[in-house]
Design a protein around this motif. Structure first.
Motif, PDB file in Angstrom:
ATOM      1  N   LYS A 103      54.021  15.464  -6.812  1.00 17.40           N
ATOM      2  CA  LYS A 103      53.593  15.759  -8.277  1.00 17.40           C
ATOM      3  C   LYS A 103      54.648  16.499  -8.914  1.00 17.40           C
ATOM      4  O   LYS A 103      54.446  16.205 -10.229  1.00 17.40           O
ATOM      5  CB  LYS A 103      52.314  16.807  -7.939  1.00 17.40           C
ATOM      6  CG  LYS A 103      51.162  16.278  -7.109  1.00 17.40           C
ATOM      7  CD  LYS A 103      50.095  17.353  -6.865  1.00 17.40           C
ATOM      8  CE  LYS A 103      48.893  16.905  -6.139  1.00 17.40           C
ATOM      9  NZ  LYS A 103      47.660  17.999  -5.710  1.00 17.40           N
ATOM     10  N   GLU A 104      55.197  17.295  -8.367  1.00 18.86           N
ATOM     11  CA  GLU A 104      56.626  18.052  -9.126  1.00 18.86           C
ATOM     12  C   GLU A 104      57.272  16.729  -9.751  1.00 18.86           C
ATOM     13  O   GLU A 104      57.749  16.972 -10.996  1.00 18.86           O
ATOM     14  CB  GLU A 104      57.332  18.710  -8.348  1.00 18.86           C
ATOM     15  CG  GLU A 104      58.375  19.442  -9.117  1.00 18.86           C
ATOM     16  CD  GLU A 104      59.391  20.243  -8.252  1.00 18.86           C
ATOM     17  OE1 GLU A 104      60.351  20.730  -8.596  1.00 18.86           O
ATOM     18  OE2 GLU A 104      59.037  20.617  -7.144  1.00 18.86           O
ATOM     19  N   GLN A 105      57.756  15.574  -9.220  1.00 17.20           N
ATOM     20  CA  GLN A 105      58.431  14.583  -9.619  1.00 17.20           C
ATOM     21  C   GLN A 105      57.906  13.890 -10.762  1.00 17.20           C
ATOM     22  O   GLN A 105      58.551  13.621 -11.813  1.00 17.20           O
ATOM     23  CB  GLN A 105      58.946  13.548  -8.301  1.00 17.20           C
ATOM     24  CG  GLN A 105      59.589  14.231  -7.347  1.00 17.20           C
ATOM     25  CD  GLN A 105      61.047  14.950  -7.918  1.00 17.20           C
ATOM     26  OE1 GLN A 105      61.819  14.234  -8.587  1.00 17.20           O
ATOM     27  NE2 GLN A 105      61.192  16.193  -7.845  1.00 17.20           N
ATOM     28  N   LEU A 106      56.384  13.642 -10.750  1.00 13.25           N
ATOM     29  CA  LEU A 106      55.721  12.918 -11.783  1.00 13.25           C
ATOM     30  C   LEU A 106      55.733  13.864 -12.995  1.00 13.25           C
ATOM     31  O   LEU A 106      55.888  13.379 -14.036  1.00 13.25           O
ATOM     32  CB  LEU A 106      54.314  12.814 -11.102  1.00 13.25           C
ATOM     33  CG  LEU A 106      54.226  11.571 -10.184  1.00 13.25           C
ATOM     34  CD1 LEU A 106      52.861  11.485  -9.483  1.00 13.25           C
ATOM     35  CD2 LEU A 106      54.436  10.230 -10.779  1.00 13.25           C
ATOM     36  N   ASN A 107      55.729  15.193 -12.781  1.00  9.01           N
ATOM     37  CA  ASN A 107      55.674  16.194 -13.804  1.00  9.01           C
ATOM     38  C   ASN A 107      56.960  16.178 -14.710  1.00  9.01           C
ATOM     39  O   ASN A 107      56.964  15.932 -15.776  1.00  9.01           O
ATOM     40  CB  ASN A 107      55.398  17.487 -13.586  1.00  9.01           C
ATOM     41  CG  ASN A 107      53.656  17.426 -13.081  1.00  9.01           C
ATOM     42  OD1 ASN A 107      53.100  16.923 -13.591  1.00  9.01           O
ATOM     43  ND2 ASN A 107      53.459  18.540 -12.365  1.00  9.01           N
ATOM     44  N   ILE A 108      58.013  15.815 -13.735  1.00  2.00           N
ATOM     45  CA  ILE A 108      59.458  15.828 -14.494  1.00  2.00           C
ATOM     46  C   ILE A 108      59.503  14.717 -15.197  1.00  2.00           C
ATOM     47  O   ILE A 108      60.338  14.544 -16.292  1.00  2.00           O
ATOM     48  CB  ILE A 108      60.307  16.067 -13.493  1.00  2.00           C
ATOM     49  CG1 ILE A 108      60.631  17.467 -12.670  1.00  2.00           C
ATOM     50  CG2 ILE A 108      61.768  15.693 -13.941  1.00  2.00           C
ATOM     51  CD1 ILE A 108      61.649  17.506 -11.411  1.00  2.00           C
ATOM     52  N   LYS A 109      59.229  13.472 -14.743  1.00  2.00           N
ATOM     53  CA  LYS A 109      59.017  12.320 -15.543  1.00  2.00           C
ATOM     54  C   LYS A 109      58.398  12.352 -16.579  1.00  2.00           C
ATOM     55  O   LYS A 109      58.885  11.678 -17.717  1.00  2.00           O
ATOM     56  CB  LYS A 109      58.635  11.074 -14.490  1.00  2.00           C
ATOM     57  CG  LYS A 109      59.745  10.832 -13.439  1.00  2.00           C
ATOM     58  CD  LYS A 109      59.156   9.565 -12.482  1.00  2.00           C
ATOM     59  CE  LYS A 109      60.338   9.106 -11.413  1.00  2.00           C
ATOM     60  NZ  LYS A 109      59.792   8.011 -10.448  1.00  2.00           N
ATOM     61  N   ARG A 110      57.378  12.887 -16.624  1.00  3.01           N
ATOM     62  CA  ARG A 110      56.377  12.791 -17.657  1.00  3.01           C
ATOM     63  C   ARG A 110      57.044  13.934 -18.901  1.00  3.01           C
ATOM     64  O   ARG A 110      57.026  13.493 -20.209  1.00  3.01           O
ATOM     65  CB  ARG A 110      54.996  13.433 -17.418  1.00  3.01           C
ATOM     66  CG  ARG A 110      54.040  12.420 -16.834  1.00  3.01           C
ATOM     67  CD  ARG A 110      52.644  13.092 -16.164  1.00  3.01           C
ATOM     68  NE  ARG A 110      52.059  12.142 -15.443  1.00  3.01           N
ATOM     69  CZ  ARG A 110      51.370  12.789 -14.509  1.00  3.01           C
ATOM     70  NH1 ARG A 110      51.270  13.967 -14.188  1.00  3.01           N
ATOM     71  NH2 ARG A 110      50.505  11.736 -13.819  1.00  3.01           N
TER      72      ARG A 110
END
Length: 248
Positions: free
Chosen positions: A236-243
């Motif tokens: 989830k953290e990696q997805l938020n960083i990408k967004r």
């Protein structure tokens, strides 16, 4: 070196503070503290889990397969020198039954084996069998230190049956950097505030007195994996960083 082998079922429960406070005095009528809980205090566990760059080990594990296995290096204290004792474990789960193969090594022996392929010297047949299993795993899985998971534990054995074991973990801290047993206990807590993870480890059936306590306190079985929860949080953290990067 020494070896221990475990084969059991494990059931997990998440407790709130009220349930925890009510549970302890009730189970002490039937259980006693583990020998590691000196003066009835908690003890700490520190583990490094091994995975590859794509996190295939934990991805496979959380898919609930019939068979899965994990390799971890574990210590019950922060390692200070090469001669400190650590535990190298290959934990397997086959159709819900946990089988843990463990060998006790010095910290130096473990790192030499894991990082350089230098096999510890032993004449013991069973120790060699465990080393064979771990060596086979390392040769067929391109794994490296991936996650640190440490926590505080309170543990109990049933007075009339030491095969019935109960552990309660808190302060489950994880990190994906500074992956060393020498670095200490810090990271992100994967439990909510005032939450506890209880694990029941059994070879046979759960005692009736324990099921009554669970019913009385409204404590229900759940699915919870320390490494699995860490991985979901990480994803989830990696997805938020990408967004966030895409918005910039």
């Amino acid at each position: 070196m020494a070896i221990k082998s475990f084969k059991r079922y494990e059931k997990k429960y998440l407790l709130n503070k009220t349930q925890y406070d009510l549970l302890i005095p009730k189970i002490l009528n039937y259980m006693e503290f583990d020998g590691h809980c000196k003066n009835n205090t908690n003890y700490n566990i520190y583990s490094i889990y091994y995975d590859n760059d794509n996190n295939d080990v934990i991805r496979h594990s959380i898919s609930k397969p019939y068979y899965k296995e994990k390799l971890r290096l574990r210590s019950y204290k922060i390692t200070k020198n090469p001669e400190d004792i650590v535990f190298l474990e290959l934990k397997k789960k086959i159709n819900g039954i946990v089988n843990k193969r463990r060998i006790v090594l010095t910290f130096k022996e473990a790192l030499d084996f894991l990082e350089k392929g230098i096999r510890p010297d032993t004449n013991d047949y069973i120790n060699n069998q465990v080393l064979n299993e771990i060596e086979y795993y390392l040769n067929n899985n391109n794994v490296h230190p991936a996650v640190f998971i440490g926590y505080s534990r309170k543990a109990f054995f049933a007075k009339d049956n030491h095969d019935f074991r109960l552990t309660i973990d808190s302060k489950i801290l994880t990190r994906r950097y500074d992956l060393s047993l020498e670095s200490g206990h810090f990271g992100e807590d994967i439990l909510d505030q005032n939450q506890y993870l209880m694990e029941v480890k059994i070879l046979g059936s759960i005692p009736l007195w324990f099921t009554r306590i669970l019913s009385e306190l409204k404590i229900y079985n759940t699915h919870f994996s320390k490494y699995g929860t860490e991985f979901m949080n990480y994803t989830k953290e990696q997805l938020n960083i990408k967004r966030r990067e895409q918005l910039c």
